[in-house]
Design a protein around this motif. Structure first.
Motif, PDB file in Angstrom:
ATOM      1  N   VAL A 293       1.429  -1.678  -0.221  1.00 17.90           N
ATOM      2  CA  VAL A 293       0.304   0.100   0.056  1.00 17.90           C
ATOM      3  C   VAL A 293       0.820   0.874   0.159  1.00 17.90           C
ATOM      4  CG1 VAL A 293      -1.658   1.256   1.232  1.00 17.90           C
ATOM      5  CG2 VAL A 293      -1.575  -1.334   1.520  1.00 17.90           C
ATOM      6  N   MET A 294       0.314   2.085  -1.317  1.00 14.98           N
ATOM      7  CA  MET A 294       1.417   3.118  -0.990  1.00 14.98           C
ATOM      8  C   MET A 294       1.080   4.355  -1.086  1.00 14.98           C
ATOM      9  SD  MET A 294       4.529   1.963  -3.787  1.00 14.98           S
ATOM     10  CE  MET A 294       5.464   0.418  -3.527  1.00 14.98           C
ATOM     11  N   LEU A 295       1.431   5.577  -1.058  1.00 15.40           N
ATOM     12  CA  LEU A 295       1.072   6.916  -1.490  1.00 15.40           C
ATOM     13  C   LEU A 295       1.328   7.400  -2.841  1.00 15.40           C
ATOM     14  CD1 LEU A 295       2.189   9.220   1.314  1.00 15.40           C
ATOM     15  CD2 LEU A 295      -0.487   8.076   0.851  1.00 15.40           C
ATOM     16  N   PRO A 296       0.492   8.031  -3.669  1.00 15.38           N
ATOM     17  CA  PRO A 296       0.922   8.099  -4.926  1.00 15.38           C
ATOM     18  C   PRO A 296       2.651   9.272  -5.405  1.00 15.38           C
ATOM     19  CG  PRO A 296      -1.829   9.195  -4.418  1.00 15.38           C
ATOM     20  CD  PRO A 296      -0.685   9.213  -3.448  1.00 15.38           C
ATOM     21  N   VAL A 297       2.584   9.535  -3.768  1.00 12.79           N
ATOM     22  CA  VAL A 297       4.792  10.392  -4.435  1.00 12.79           C
ATOM     23  C   VAL A 297       5.184   9.147  -3.333  1.00 12.79           C
ATOM     24  CG1 VAL A 297       3.346  12.355  -4.427  1.00 12.79           C
ATOM     25  CG2 VAL A 297       4.193  11.159  -1.875  1.00 12.79           C
ATOM     26  N   SER A 298       5.332   7.685  -3.276  1.00 18.47           N
ATOM     27  CA  SER A 298       5.999   7.135  -2.847  1.00 18.47           C
ATOM     28  C   SER A 298       7.301   6.956  -3.349  1.00 18.47           C
ATOM     29  CB  SER A 298       5.271   5.458  -2.363  1.00 18.47           C
ATOM     30  OG  SER A 298       4.128   5.610  -1.567  1.00 18.47           O
ATOM     31  N   PRO A 299       8.865   6.928  -2.411  1.00 18.61           N
ATOM     32  CA  PRO A 299       9.855   6.402  -3.164  1.00 18.61           C
ATOM     33  C   PRO A 299       9.894   5.442  -3.882  1.00 18.61           C
ATOM     34  CG  PRO A 299       9.686   5.750  -1.208  1.00 18.61           C
ATOM     35  CD  PRO A 299       8.375   7.141  -1.120  1.00 18.61           C
ATOM     36  N   GLU A 300       9.385   4.055  -4.189  1.00 16.48           N
ATOM     37  CA  GLU A 300       9.247   3.338  -4.562  1.00 16.48           C
ATOM     38  C   GLU A 300       9.104   3.518  -6.082  1.00 16.48           C
ATOM     39  OE1 GLU A 300       7.721   1.169  -1.090  1.00 16.48           O
ATOM     40  OE2 GLU A 300       8.071   3.128  -2.382  1.00 16.48           O
ATOM     41  N   LEU A 301       8.389   4.411  -6.465  1.00 14.66           N
ATOM     42  CA  LEU A 301       7.298   5.233  -7.873  1.00 14.66           C
ATOM     43  C   LEU A 301       8.793   5.388  -8.735  1.00 14.66           C
ATOM     44  CD1 LEU A 301       3.607   6.474  -6.856  1.00 14.66           C
ATOM     45  CD2 LEU A 301       4.364   4.687  -7.785  1.00 14.66           C
ATOM     46  N   GLU A 302       9.301   5.833  -7.492  1.00 11.55           N
ATOM     47  CA  GLU A 302      11.029   6.608  -8.125  1.00 11.55           C
ATOM     48  C   GLU A 302      11.675   6.040  -8.952  1.00 11.55           C
ATOM     49  OE1 GLU A 302      11.066  10.071  -9.439  1.00 11.55           O
ATOM     50  OE2 GLU A 302       9.549  10.190  -8.429  1.00 11.55           O
ATOM     51  N   THR A 303      12.581   4.504  -7.774  1.00  6.15           N
ATOM     52  CA  THR A 303      13.007   3.861  -7.852  1.00  6.15           C
ATOM     53  C   THR A 303      12.463   2.665  -9.589  1.00  6.15           C
ATOM     54  OG1 THR A 303      12.372   2.996  -5.961  1.00  6.15           O
ATOM     55  CG2 THR A 303      14.573   4.703  -6.043  1.00  6.15           C
ATOM     56  N   LYS A 304      11.670   2.931  -9.389  1.00  2.00           N
ATOM     57  CA  LYS A 304      11.154   1.452  -9.983  1.00  2.00           C
ATOM     58  C   LYS A 304      11.623   0.141  -9.955  1.00  2.00           C
ATOM     59  CE  LYS A 304       8.829   5.169 -13.156  1.00  2.00           C
ATOM     60  NZ  LYS A 304       9.367   5.686 -14.620  1.00  2.00           N
ATOM     61  N   PRO A 305      11.049  -0.526  -8.606  1.00  4.59           N
ATOM     62  CA  PRO A 305      11.726  -1.692  -8.670  1.00  4.59           C
ATOM     63  C   PRO A 305      11.191  -2.745 -10.264  1.00  4.59           C
ATOM     64  CG  PRO A 305      11.281  -1.159  -6.837  1.00  4.59           C
ATOM     65  CD  PRO A 305      10.670  -0.435  -7.074  1.00  4.59           C
ATOM     66  N   ALA A 306      12.444  -3.561 -10.217  1.00  7.99           N
ATOM     67  CA  ALA A 306      12.227  -4.440 -11.548  1.00  7.99           C
ATOM     68  C   ALA A 306      10.750  -5.240 -11.035  1.00  7.99           C
ATOM     69  CB  ALA A 306      13.078  -5.328 -12.770  1.00  7.99           C
ATOM     70  N   ASP A 307      10.623  -5.452  -9.932  1.00  2.00           N
ATOM     71  CA  ASP A 307       9.844  -6.253  -9.274  1.00  2.00           C
ATOM     72  C   ASP A 307       8.249  -5.665  -9.458  1.00  2.00           C
ATOM     73  OD1 ASP A 307      10.730  -5.502  -7.574  1.00  2.00           O
ATOM     74  OD2 ASP A 307      11.160  -7.345  -6.253  1.00  2.00           O
ATOM     75  N   LEU A 308       7.889  -4.685  -9.630  1.00  2.00           N
ATOM     76  CA  LEU A 308       7.164  -3.911  -8.332  1.00  2.00           C
ATOM     77  C   LEU A 308       6.002  -3.394 -10.086  1.00  2.00           C
ATOM     78  CD1 LEU A 308       6.049  -3.205  -6.540  1.00  2.00           C
ATOM     79  CD2 LEU A 308       6.823  -0.414  -7.092  1.00  2.00           C
ATOM     80  N   GLN A 309       4.142  -4.432  -9.953  1.00  2.00           N
ATOM     81  CA  GLN A 309       3.827  -3.673 -10.158  1.00  2.00           C
ATOM     82  C   GLN A 309       2.661  -2.630 -10.040  1.00  2.00           C
ATOM     83  OE1 GLN A 309       3.137  -4.039 -14.521  1.00  2.00           O
ATOM     84  NE2 GLN A 309       1.649  -2.706 -13.953  1.00  2.00           N
ATOM     85  N   VAL A 310       1.944  -1.086 -10.128  1.00  2.00           N
ATOM     86  CA  VAL A 310       1.762  -0.205 -10.009  1.00  2.00           C
ATOM     87  C   VAL A 310       0.470  -0.401 -10.765  1.00  2.00           C
ATOM     88  CG1 VAL A 310       1.367   2.005  -9.987  1.00  2.00           C
ATOM     89  CG2 VAL A 310       4.192   1.478  -9.612  1.00  2.00           C
ATOM     90  N   LEU A 311      -0.562  -0.322  -9.826  1.00  2.00           N
ATOM     91  CA  LEU A 311      -1.990  -0.242  -9.682  1.00  2.00           C
ATOM     92  C   LEU A 311      -2.195   0.843  -9.450  1.00  2.00           C
ATOM     93  CD1 LEU A 311      -4.801  -2.839 -10.024  1.00  2.00           C
ATOM     94  CD2 LEU A 311      -5.462  -1.358  -8.672  1.00  2.00           C
ATOM     95  N   ARG A 312      -3.472   1.941  -9.659  1.00  2.00           N
ATOM     96  CA  ARG A 312      -3.864   2.666  -8.739  1.00  2.00           C
ATOM     97  C   ARG A 312      -5.196   2.508  -9.352  1.00  2.00           C
ATOM     98  NH1 ARG A 312      -0.898   7.368  -9.118  1.00  2.00           N
ATOM     99  NH2 ARG A 312       1.837   6.668 -10.229  1.00  2.00           N
ATOM    100  N   LEU A 313      -6.100   2.881  -8.014  1.00  2.00           N
ATOM    101  CA  LEU A 313      -7.495   3.255  -8.139  1.00  2.00           C
ATOM    102  C   LEU A 313      -7.852   4.548  -8.212  1.00  2.00           C
ATOM    103  CD1 LEU A 313      -7.241   0.619  -5.116  1.00  2.00           C
ATOM    104  CD2 LEU A 313      -8.638   0.839  -7.014  1.00  2.00           C
ATOM    105  N   VAL A 314      -8.756   4.203  -9.522  1.00  2.00           N
ATOM    106  CA  VAL A 314      -9.044   6.038  -9.694  1.00  2.00           C
ATOM    107  C   VAL A 314     -10.415   6.205  -9.911  1.00  2.00           C
ATOM    108  CG1 VAL A 314      -6.654   6.624 -10.751  1.00  2.00           C
ATOM    109  CG2 VAL A 314      -8.581   5.484 -12.517  1.00  2.00           C
ATOM    110  N   ASP A 315     -11.194   7.060 -10.475  1.00  2.00           N
ATOM    111  CA  ASP A 315     -12.492   7.445  -9.972  1.00  2.00           C
ATOM    112  C   ASP A 315     -12.839   7.023 -11.965  1.00  2.00           C
ATOM    113  OD1 ASP A 315     -13.955   7.314  -8.149  1.00  2.00           O
ATOM    114  OD2 ASP A 315     -13.722   9.454  -8.024  1.00  2.00           O
ATOM    115  N   GLU A 316     -11.930   7.562 -12.657  1.00  2.00           N
ATOM    116  CA  GLU A 316     -12.098   7.838 -14.125  1.00  2.00           C
ATOM    117  C   GLU A 316     -10.936   7.344 -14.663  1.00  2.00           C
ATOM    118  OE1 GLU A 316     -15.185   8.724 -15.863  1.00  2.00           O
ATOM    119  OE2 GLU A 316     -16.170   9.004 -13.548  1.00  2.00           O
TER     120      GLU A 316
END
Length: 539
Positions: A293-316
């Motif tokens: 569970v991350m924030l929209p500004v979490s550090p992993e989003l900058e380092t982008k580990p190869a084993d991480l898939q990002v999923l965003r819950l949005v309204d549209e």
């Protein structure tokens, strides 16, 4: 469409390669039909008893008028404060439903004495205990945290001259020890479908009773879920559950860390519910999907580990501007009822893809057994490796403590991380007193350079605790516990809430160490002050 999912880049390619096999094997229609053989012969007996959630909308509809009528009855008596005692799926789903509906529901899913006292005392403006109703939710009725809370509330009501049977409502499986005892004692009982596991119970009495009594529109929730059932039943490339399962469990090499980010969605707290559903369902036999569970500004989003898939819950999810900023991510939108249905389907299908049984939790019991053993033996606390600035440091490997500083211990713990590893931060504290501790996750992720999860203890033991022992052996563990003068008796038990939470933390550390997982335990003797030292060390 009640649920929308959009993919780009790598994950889109993974799904396109994976979907034909799922469609050809008729997985969606087979699951909808309740085919318990989908997960192989070893899982068939368990699966045959755990697919009741497929019929949850139909089974739960008759509950709605009963719940609404009870809410009106309680409100007429001035009983407007609803407290829920439950763990794991029994608390996380109603918490999301209530938060999203904007209605007050007090969640007691902790054994921290300070949190128990806060639930017992209540907000004076809300009328305190005099205006309180307790919902006790437990499938078996043997859950130690829930049983302890029930005992404490019964005593507190009696102290005020209130008959507990007028204030406590029980949700449990038919024929459970709690069901039989509660009915014999005269409590009002709602039974849930026994063929539904706790983490799949969002749309059963476990999710609906507490949220409905708190004021959420549970009829609308079930209507949202119902509108999605046809979509997830069809063997088609448009089936959102098949697409989601392929996105989170497909690919080779598979991205086994799943970042869950709420990014503008109207649904509050859904990542925590998804976390327990996926982690407990898939984290076993040395494999699994680790939700982070991350924030929209979490550090992993900058380092982008190869084993991480990002999923965003949005309204549209159909807004083009989102796509160009989030290449390679999964964008998901939908009503809350639709989210519950699609995620439950997708998690069950992901279990099939991983070759595991998504309905058991073979490693959860080990921590409970260790806790019971410690409560029976009552051993003296082990001496800390060292104490600095009031923080006691204990380690499972003496080499971790060689530096004599908290920062050095953390660096030594990070050094034991494999290239595909993760850090688990576990806080067995009163989270109402130091909620800022959750911010430690961001600092740990940045400092360690790897994905980090955060769990409030003992709540996470009923969710991600399964993954920690049964999933890949690549985690390192940072426990934070507190020493406090506050304690609460548990009527009829030879231990207090303070002793219980201490045994739960120590028991889990014991089991993790037995599994070869490195554990550092930091005991805060003045939590409000020492949290700052902890934040400094983690930077």
């Amino acid at each position: 469409m009640a649920f929308d999912i959009h993919l780009t880049g790598h994950v889109k390619s993974v799904v396109e390669a994976t979907l034909p096999g799922l469609i050809g094997d008729l997985v969606a229609s087979g699951l909808t039909a309740g085919d318990s053989s989908l997960w192989g012969p070893d899982a068939e007996a368990e699966a045959s008893r755990r697919l009741g959630w497929l019929e949850a909308v139909t089974v739960s509809l008759p509950l709605v008028p009963q719940i609404v009528a009870l809410r009106e009855e309680l409100t007429a008596k001035g009983l407007t404060r609803i407290v829920l005692a439950g763990m794991g799926g029994s608390s996380l789903a109603p918490e999301v439903i209530a938060q999203t509906a904007g209605v007050p529901l007090v969640i007691l899913d902790s054994t921290a004495p300070g949190q128990v006292l806060a639930a017992l005392d209540g907000d004076p403006e809300a009328g305190g205990l005099e205006r309180t109703v307790l919902v006790v939710s437990s499938k078996s009725g043997s859950t130690v945290e829930t049983d302890s809370a029930k005992r404490a509330f019964e005593a507190a009501f009696r102290d005020l001259g209130i008959d507990p049977t007028e204030r406590i409502i029980v949700v449990t499986d038919p024929g459970s020890p709690l069901d039989e005892a509660a009915r014999a004692d005269g409590y009002r009982v709602f039974n849930a479908d026994p063929n539904v596991g706790g983490r799949y119970s969002a749309l059963t009495a476990f999710g609906l009773v507490p949220a409905g009594l708190a004021g959420a529109d549970i009829e609308e929730l079930l209507a949202e879920a119902d509108a999605t059932l046809l979509e997830v039943a069809i063997d088609s490339p448009e089936n959102p559950a098949l697409v989601l399962a392929a996105a989170i469990a497909g690919g080779s090499p598979r991205r086994d860390k799943l970042a869950l980010i709420s990014d503008g969605t109207h649904i509050v707290g859904l990542p925590d519910w998804i976390e327990q559903l996926i982690a407990e369902s898939t984290g076993k036999n040395g494999t699994g999907i680790l939700p982070v569970v991350m924030l929209p500004v979490s550090p992993e989003l900058e380092t982008k580990p190869a084993d991480l898939q990002v999923l965003r819950l949005v309204d549209e999810a159909n807004e083009f501007h989102l796509f160009e900023h989030h290449q390679g991510e999964i964008l998901v939108s939908g009503s809350l009822g639709a989210q519950f249905v699609v995620w439950e389907y997708a998690t069950a299908i992901a279990g099939r893809m991983l070759g595991i049984n998504p309905f058991d939790q073979p490693d959860v019991e080990s921590a409970k057994e260790a806790t019971r053993g410690l409560l029976e033996r009552r051993p003296e606390p082990t001496a800390p490796a060292f104490t600095v600035e009031g923080v006691e440091v204990r380690v499972t490997d003496a080499a971790l403590a060689a530096s004599g500083t908290i920062a050095g211990v953390l660096d030594a713990l990070w050094a034991q991380l494999p290239a595909d590893g993760y850090v688990s931060v576990q806080a067995y504290v009163n989270r109402l007193a130091i909620p800022q501790l959750q911010g430690l996750r961001e600092l740990v992720a940045a400092d360690s350079g790897r994905p980090a999860t955060f769990g409030w203890g003992p709540r996470f033991l009923h969710s991600t605790g399964q993954y920690h022992k049964g999933g890949p052996a690549n985690g390192v563990f940072l426990q934070i516990v507190e020493r406090t003068d506050v304690d609460v008796e548990i009527p009829g038990r030879p231990f207090t809430f303070g002793q219980l939470i201490a045994a739960q933390a120590a028991g889990d550390a014991e089991v993790l160490a037995a599994h070869g997982r490195p554990v550092v335990t930091l005991t805060l003797t003045d939590p409000q002050v020492e949290v700052l030292s902890l934040f400094e060390a983690a930077q």
